[in-house]
Enzyme design. Sequence first.
Site, PDB file in Angstrom:
ATOM      1  N   ARG A   1     -16.574   3.766  12.701  1.00 24.51           N
ATOM      2  CA  ARG A   1     -15.077   3.483  12.966  1.00 24.51           C
ATOM      3  C   ARG A   1     -14.534   4.550  14.176  1.00 24.51           C
ATOM      4  O   ARG A   1     -13.441   5.151  14.035  1.00 24.51           O
ATOM      5  CB  ARG A   1     -14.224   3.531  11.583  1.00 24.51           C
ATOM      6  CG  ARG A   1     -14.614   2.733  10.379  1.00 24.51           C
ATOM      7  CD  ARG A   1     -13.494   2.546   9.627  1.00 24.51           C
ATOM      8  NE  ARG A   1     -13.376   3.915   9.017  1.00 24.51           N
ATOM      9  CZ  ARG A   1     -12.466   4.227   8.149  1.00 24.51           C
ATOM     10  NH1 ARG A   1     -11.169   3.356   8.241  1.00 24.51           N
ATOM     11  NH2 ARG A   1     -12.201   5.395   7.755  1.00 24.51           N
TER      12      ARG A   1
ATOM     13  N   TYR B   1     -11.037   4.078  15.452  1.00 25.48           N
ATOM     14  CA  TYR B   1      -9.909   4.496  14.450  1.00 25.48           C
ATOM     15  C   TYR B   1      -9.965   6.019  14.407  1.00 25.48           C
ATOM     16  O   TYR B   1      -8.582   6.514  14.446  1.00 25.48           O
ATOM     17  CB  TYR B   1     -10.555   3.825  13.087  1.00 25.48           C
ATOM     18  CG  TYR B   1      -9.474   4.233  11.830  1.00 25.48           C
ATOM     19  CD1 TYR B   1      -8.209   3.769  11.857  1.00 25.48           C
ATOM     20  CD2 TYR B   1      -9.885   5.101  11.177  1.00 25.48           C
ATOM     21  CE1 TYR B   1      -7.166   4.156  10.735  1.00 25.48           C
ATOM     22  CE2 TYR B   1      -9.100   5.780  10.120  1.00 25.48           C
ATOM     23  CZ  TYR B   1      -7.760   4.905   9.972  1.00 25.48           C
ATOM     24  OH  TYR B   1      -7.017   5.328   8.947  1.00 25.48           O
TER      25      TYR B   1
ATOM     26  N   ILE C   1      -7.814   6.416  -0.548  1.00 26.39           N
ATOM     27  CA  ILE C   1      -6.657   5.815  -1.316  1.00 26.39           C
ATOM     28  C   ILE C   1      -7.166   4.333  -1.438  1.00 26.39           C
ATOM     29  O   ILE C   1      -7.502   3.671  -0.442  1.00 26.39           O
ATOM     30  CB  ILE C   1      -5.610   5.903  -0.575  1.00 26.39           C
ATOM     31  CG1 ILE C   1      -5.285   7.235  -0.172  1.00 26.39           C
ATOM     32  CG2 ILE C   1      -4.269   5.575  -1.232  1.00 26.39           C
ATOM     33  CD1 ILE C   1      -5.204   8.503  -1.270  1.00 26.39           C
TER      34      ILE C   1
ATOM     35  N   ASP D   1       6.460  -5.296  15.069  1.00 23.56           N
ATOM     36  CA  ASP D   1       4.881  -4.821  15.539  1.00 23.56           C
ATOM     37  C   ASP D   1       5.379  -3.702  16.255  1.00 23.56           C
ATOM     38  O   ASP D   1       5.982  -3.617  17.356  1.00 23.56           O
ATOM     39  CB  ASP D   1       4.371  -5.847  16.426  1.00 23.56           C
ATOM     40  CG  ASP D   1       2.904  -5.292  16.962  1.00 23.56           C
ATOM     41  OD1 ASP D   1       2.937  -4.242  16.900  1.00 23.56           O
ATOM     42  OD2 ASP D   1       2.380  -6.034  17.804  1.00 23.56           O
TER      43      ASP D   1
ATOM     44  N   ASN E   1       3.814   5.386   8.841  1.00 23.16           N
ATOM     45  CA  ASN E   1       2.853   4.847   7.981  1.00 23.16           C
ATOM     46  C   ASN E   1       1.810   3.759   8.672  1.00 23.16           C
ATOM     47  O   ASN E   1       0.870   3.547   8.162  1.00 23.16           O
ATOM     48  CB  ASN E   1       2.989   4.630   6.690  1.00 23.16           C
ATOM     49  CG  ASN E   1       2.196   3.919   5.940  1.00 23.16           C
ATOM     50  OD1 ASN E   1       1.347   4.482   5.457  1.00 23.16           O
ATOM     51  ND2 ASN E   1       2.412   2.567   5.898  1.00 23.16           N
TER      52      ASN E   1
ATOM     53  N   THR F   1      -6.146   0.791  -1.423  1.00 26.19           N
ATOM     54  CA  THR F   1      -5.323  -0.174  -0.789  1.00 26.19           C
ATOM     55  C   THR F   1      -6.199  -1.439  -0.432  1.00 26.19           C
ATOM     56  O   THR F   1      -7.259  -1.485  -0.684  1.00 26.19           O
ATOM     57  CB  THR F   1      -4.484   0.661   0.343  1.00 26.19           C
ATOM     58  OG1 THR F   1      -5.477   0.850   1.361  1.00 26.19           O
ATOM     59  CG2 THR F   1      -3.924   1.725   0.002  1.00 26.19           C
TER      60      THR F   1
ATOM     61  N   MET G   1      -6.325  -2.106   2.478  1.00 30.94           N
ATOM     62  CA  MET G   1      -7.356  -2.107   3.532  1.00 30.94           C
ATOM     63  C   MET G   1      -8.653  -1.239   3.234  1.00 30.94           C
ATOM     64  O   MET G   1      -9.834  -1.606   3.789  1.00 30.94           O
ATOM     65  CB  MET G   1      -6.747  -0.820   4.493  1.00 30.94           C
ATOM     66  CG  MET G   1      -7.351  -0.414   5.774  1.00 30.94           C
ATOM     67  SD  MET G   1      -6.519   0.727   6.735  1.00 30.94           S
ATOM     68  CE  MET G   1      -5.219  -0.161   7.412  1.00 30.94           C
TER      69      MET G   1
ATOM     70  N   GLY H   1       0.851  -1.126   0.084  1.00 34.31           N
ATOM     71  CA  GLY H   1      -0.050   0.176   0.034  1.00 34.31           C
ATOM     72  C   GLY H   1       0.999   1.258   0.089  1.00 34.31           C
ATOM     73  O   GLY H   1       1.827   1.457  -0.748  1.00 34.31           O
TER      74      GLY H   1
END
Length: 255
Positions: free
Chosen positions: A156, A159, A192, A60, A87, A194, A196, A13
């Site tokens: 969401r 997020y 965008i 991670d 990112n 990607t 995701m 991505g």
Amino acid sequence: MSRTAVVTGASRGIGRAVALALAAEGFDIAAIALGDTERLQTLVTEVEALGRACLPLDLDIGDIERHAGALDAVTARFGGIDCLVNNAGVSVLNRGDLLDVNPQSYDRCFDINTRGTFFLTQAVARQMTQQTPAGEGARSIVFVTSSNAVVASVERGEYCMSKSALSMAARLFALRLASHGIGVFEVQPGLILTEMTAPSKAKYDALIAEGMTATPRWGHPDDVARVIRTMAAGLLPYTVAQEVRVDGGLMIQRF
């Protein structure tokens, strides 16, 4: 003397596009991703084809105890860090009612998107303030947040909150590091295309066709990468903590 960029979430991505754009700009790349070994190895090949070196790191970023070891590996290989692109990030476990958000999804968003990124940036910033810059090149830290750092998406919520907090982190680090000549920037991607966002493609295809964005198409990872390349190249020397929207006009108020 070559420069080095650390890119998190680099295997796919936006992160992959950024790693390749910075390699084309002349940076060696430390590519961080979690459990995506095969794609990291193909990225190494692509970066080397551009004449730069690439160190793949399985990490991670939510596990802050492992940050020091990863950064030690970067400095052992390249000698220093000139650019950090934050990112890596995760979305919610399940879209749904705000009243049903569970602690697992909430903690996951904050552990990776906010807490892990904050402490990785802190560690890199400490190194940057103590090291001599490579040649005449600029030093920079770029936070990739989201249009949801500003615009609420009730399905969401966790997020959105994590990205809003990350947006503030960009401002704070920008103020702290400006006197050291380290540029800190925020990039807010919109729609965008990607992996995701792919599950929502049909929904947003229709909305884009109805005029949701001023530029009538999805954004692509390269659209974001070009902006970050400009920042990392030092072409915005008097810009501090300004968020740059890469969203095709998604967030412009219209009537």
